[in-house]
Design a protein around this motif. Structure first.
Motif, PDB file in Angstrom:
ATOM      1  N   THR A 128       9.408  -6.128  -3.987  1.00 39.80           N
ATOM      2  CA  THR A 128       9.770  -6.351  -2.592  1.00 39.80           C
ATOM      3  C   THR A 128      10.238  -7.786  -2.390  1.00 39.80           C
ATOM      4  O   THR A 128       9.611  -8.729  -2.877  1.00 39.80           O
ATOM      5  CB  THR A 128       8.572  -6.081  -1.662  1.00 39.80           C
ATOM      6  OG1 THR A 128       8.089  -4.756  -1.893  1.00 39.80           O
ATOM      7  CG2 THR A 128       8.962  -6.233  -0.205  1.00 39.80           C
ATOM      8  N   MET A 168       8.522   0.786   2.953  1.00 45.97           N
ATOM      9  CA  MET A 168       8.903   0.025   1.759  1.00 45.97           C
ATOM     10  C   MET A 168       7.967   0.425   0.622  1.00 45.97           C
ATOM     11  O   MET A 168       6.840  -0.050   0.530  1.00 45.97           O
ATOM     12  CB  MET A 168       8.826  -1.478   2.052  1.00 45.97           C
ATOM     13  CG  MET A 168       9.647  -1.891   3.262  1.00 45.97           C
ATOM     14  SD  MET A 168       9.433  -3.633   3.708  1.00 45.97           S
ATOM     15  CE  MET A 168       9.861  -3.569   5.462  1.00 45.97           C
ATOM     16  N   CYS A 218       2.510  -2.709  -4.832  1.00 46.86           N
ATOM     17  CA  CYS A 218       3.486  -3.803  -4.882  1.00 46.86           C
ATOM     18  C   CYS A 218       3.075  -4.748  -6.006  1.00 46.86           C
ATOM     19  O   CYS A 218       2.026  -5.385  -5.943  1.00 46.86           O
ATOM     20  CB  CYS A 218       3.526  -4.550  -3.555  1.00 46.86           C
ATOM     21  SG  CYS A 218       4.632  -5.974  -3.548  1.00 46.86           S
TER      22      CYS A 218
END
Length: 233
Positions: free
Chosen positions: A112, A107, A137
């Motif tokens: 997210t 990922m 992220c």
């Protein structure tokens, strides 16, 4: 990629996260490096048989000498009731892993979404702890679907994660009690305000619930949205 191996482990602690879900701590005979999102197969002896069950790892991937598994009690099951026995502490088992394809290293987008139904909140917690520490992220949304407000698995830990400025936490309650303050229904009924463009979407729970949620996201026709689905029976 961590090496898959089968090693002995000892159950050294259990604790309740809801009335029907328990965290089982395993102390490993040797380190077991893994990436958040992984699962292990556990082999446990009972009444002369060796039983195997798959459990997602719910602890942080920063720790590899112990792992935690979040288990839902199935009263008629062969394995889960064993973790509620008074003499379970000290039981020796074997674990094989780490296993799984839907891990944090796959990922890579900056946005997210982590969705967990029921006990699927365990692996969501592990992934969230990973992404909170990941500078790549920048937006992390966690949403848990639970039967009622008393059955929100890992509520304390997820609430603490929400103190990070990049984390948003929501809940959906399908069978609320009189004092519920969360949205009523299933996760897929409460996706308003979410922008799934250029995002990674992770979903864990019963297969039917996962499929319904993914279909609801796809109806928004997001661009560059990748799906990571961990369904179980």
């Amino acid at each position: 990629m961590p090496t898959i191996k089968k090693i002995p482990a000892t159950i050294t602690a259990v604790s309740d996260t809801t009335p029907t879900a328990r965290v089982v701590t395993l102390t490993l005979s040797e380190p077991l490096p893994f990436v958040a999102g992984a699962f292990v197969n556990m082999f446990i002896s009972h009444e002369g048989k060796v039983l195997r069950r798959a459990f997602s790892i719910s602890s942080s991937d920063k720790e590899d000498k112990t792992i935690e598994l979040t288990v839902r009690l199935s009263p008629n099951g062969a394995v889960s009731p064993l973790f509620w026995k008074e003499d379970i502490i000290g039981t020796t088992v074997e674990v094989m892993g780490p296993l799984g394809l839907n891990t944090a290293d796959k990922m890579l987008q900056s946005k997210t979404f982590l969705f967990g139904f029921g006990v699927g909140a365990g692996v969501v917690k592990s992934l969230a702890e990973h992404f909170v520490q990941d500078p790549n992220c920048t937006e992390l949304t966690i949403m848990l679907g639970s039967r009622n407000e008393d059955e929100i698995v890992h509520l304390k830990e997820v609430t603490e994660l929400a103190t990070s400025p990049k984390v948003t936490v929501r809940h959906a309650i399908s069978n609320p009690g009189d004092h519920n303050t969360h949205p009523v229904g299933y996760i897929q009924n409460h996706l308003e305000g979410f922008d799934f463009n250029n995002a990674d979407v992770y979903v864990c729970g019963q297969e039917a619930a996962c499929e319904a949620l993914v279909e609801a996201v796809k109806k928004q026709n997001p661009q560059n949205c990748l799906y990571f689905v961990e369904g179980f029976h």
